[in-house]
Design an enzyme around this catalytic site. Structure first.
Site, short mmCIF file in Angstrom:
data_model
loop_
_atom_site.label_atom_id
_atom_site.label_comp_id
_atom_site.label_asym_id
_atom_site.label_seq_id
_atom_site.Cartn_x
_atom_site.Cartn_y
_atom_site.Cartn_z
N ASP A 82 0.96 -1.17 0.19
CA ASP A 82 -0.07 0.00 -0.15
C ASP A 82 0.87 1.11 -0.04
OD1 ASP A 82 -2.44 1.22 0.31
OD2 ASP A 82 -2.56 1.58 2.47
N HIS A 83 0.62 2.27 -0.51
CA HIS A 83 1.06 3.00 -0.97
C HIS A 83 3.09 3.50 -1.53
CE1 HIS A 83 -2.59 6.29 -0.88
NE2 HIS A 83 -2.31 5.58 -0.10
N ASP A 104 2.09 5.15 -5.95
CA ASP A 104 1.94 6.50 -4.99
C ASP A 104 2.71 7.55 -6.14
OD1 ASP A 104 0.26 8.62 -4.43
OD2 ASP A 104 0.71 7.44 -2.05
N HIS A 178 -8.06 10.06 3.86
CA HIS A 178 -7.43 8.86 4.30
C HIS A 178 -7.83 8.87 6.07
CE1 HIS A 178 -4.96 7.79 1.16
NE2 HIS A 178 -5.37 7.58 1.53
N GLY A 179 -7.55 8.91 6.48
CA GLY A 179 -8.56 8.96 8.89
C GLY A 179 -9.32 8.24 8.57
N HIS A 205 -9.35 4.40 -1.75
CA HIS A 205 -8.69 4.33 -0.09
C HIS A 205 -9.74 4.96 0.81
CE1 HIS A 205 -4.85 3.89 -1.90
NE2 HIS A 205 -5.31 3.53 -3.06
N GLY A 207 -11.52 3.73 3.15
CA GLY A 207 -12.90 2.88 3.47
C GLY A 207 -13.69 3.05 4.60
N ASN A 227 -9.77 0.31 0.89
CA ASN A 227 -9.14 0.24 1.67
C ASN A 227 -9.45 0.68 2.93
OD1 ASN A 227 -6.99 -0.05 -0.42
ND2 ASN A 227 -5.53 1.32 -0.09
#
Length: 282
Positions: A82-83, A104, A178-179, A205, A207, A227
C-alpha cells in the site's frame, strides 16, 4: 492455498461481482485477525501494508507470516503493498514475495506521475505482478503523513494515464479521505464518469469512514478494492486499552494480545459482510 497473484484475485472479484476489502496489517496479531476474518467470510480479499508500517517486521517476515497462514486457507488472498512512494519500496516488496503492489505518485504533476508509475509497472511486469497507481490527491491523514490536498481525479486524464503507464488498478479521489478526522463525501456522478472512461478496475482509499451502503453501490462503478485501515487499528488499540483499564497491573501479555486479535477479526469480518451486503455465516 498459496498467496494468490493480484491479477488472479481481480479476476475472481470480477467474476463473483464483489468488492474486495484491502485491510492494512502491522504485526502478527493484526495479520492473523484479518486472515481469520477473510477465511470465515469466504470473500476474496487483499491484505496489505504500507512502507511506513513495514519497519516493525520487514518485508520478508511479513510475507512469511501471511504466506504461512494462507497455505491453510480456502479463500483466495493477495498480499499488497500500500502506498509505495518510492520505486525502491516496490522493488523490495516484489522481491520479498508480495503478489500485488501500489506506486503512489499522486504528489507529482501529471507527466511526472506517469513517468514514475511506468517505471514501477515495467519492473513489476517481469514478475507478473499487478500495479495500482493513484491519480488525484486524497485528503486526510495516512499514518504520520498528513495531506491537505483534495484534488479530485480529473476524468479527462484517466484514459491517457492508464494507457501510458500500463497500470492495472487506479486509485481515485472522489470525495474519499484518509483516516477518520475528515468527513468523506463521495461524488457518485464523478465516480460514474471515471468508471466509464477507465480501462482498469478502480480503487477507493479511506474506506473506514465511508458508509457501508455507499461502498455497496461502488461495485456498480467498477470499484474492485476498498482500503480499510483505521477501523481495525482502532479496534486493536481499544482492546488493549480496555484490558489495561480493567487491570492496570496486567502482566499476561498473551491474554491481552489474544483479545486484540479477536477484536480485529470481528471488525474485519463485519466490514467484509457489510461492504458486500452479505448475511453473516452461522
Amino acid at each position: 492455498m498459496p498467496l494468490v497473484n493480484g491479477h488472479v484475485l481481480l479476476d475472481i472479484i470480477k467474476e463473483r461481482k464483489v468488492i474486495a476489502g484491502a485491510f492494512n496489517t502491522t504485526n502478527l496479531e493484526t495479520t492473523v485477525g484479518i486472515l481469520e476474518a477473510v477465511e470465515k467470510s469466504g470473500i476474496p480479499t487483499f491484505i496489505q501494508v504500507a512502507p511506513t508500517n513495514i519497519t516493525l517486521a520487514g518485508y520478508d517476515y511479513l510475507v512469511d507470516m501471511v504466506a504461512r497462514y494462507a497455505e491453510n486457507m480456502d479463500t483466495p488472498v493477495a498480499l499488497h503493498l500500500d502506498h509505495g512512494k518510492k520505486f525502491e519500496d516496490v522493488k523490495k516488496a516484489i522481491r520479498a514475495g508480495f503478489t500485488s503492489v501500489m506506486i503512489d505518485g499522486a504528489a507529482f504533476d501529471f507527466e511526472e506521475n506517469i513517468a514514475f508509475t511506468k517505471k514501477a509497472v515495467d519492473f513489476a511486469k517481469a514478475y507478473g505482478i499487478p500495479v495500482e497507481a493513484e491519480l488525484g490527491a486524497i485528503l486526510g491523514k495516512e499514518d504520520d503523513h498528513v495531506s491537505e490536498s483534495d484534488a479530485k481525479t480529473d476524468p479527462l486524464q484517466v484514459k491517457e494515464f492508464v494507457e501510458r503507464t500500463g497500470c492495472d488498478m487506479l486509485a481515485v479521489s472522489v470525495g474519499n479521505v484518509h483516516g477518520l478526522e475528515d468527513e468523506p463525501n463521495i461524488d457518485f456522478e464523478l465516480l460514474e464518469e471515471i468508471c466509464e472512461l477507465s480501462p482498469v478496475p478502480l480503487v477507493i482509499h479511506g474506506g473506514s469512514g465511508i458508509p457501508d451502503e455507499h461502498i455497496q453501490r461502488m461495485v456498480e462503478h467498477n470499484v474492485a478494492k476498498v482500503n480499510i485501515a483505521s477501523d481495525l487499528r482502532q479496534s486493536y488499540i481499544r482492546s488493549v486499552g480496555i484490558s489495561y483499564n480493567q487491570n492496570n497491573n496486567e502482566a499476561n501479555l498473551i491474554r491481552v494480545l489474544e483479545e486484540a486479535e479477536k477484536a480485529v477479526c470481528e471488525t474485519v469480518y463485519q466490514k467484509i459482510l457489510n461492504m458486500n451486503s452479505v448475511v453473516a455465516r452461522v
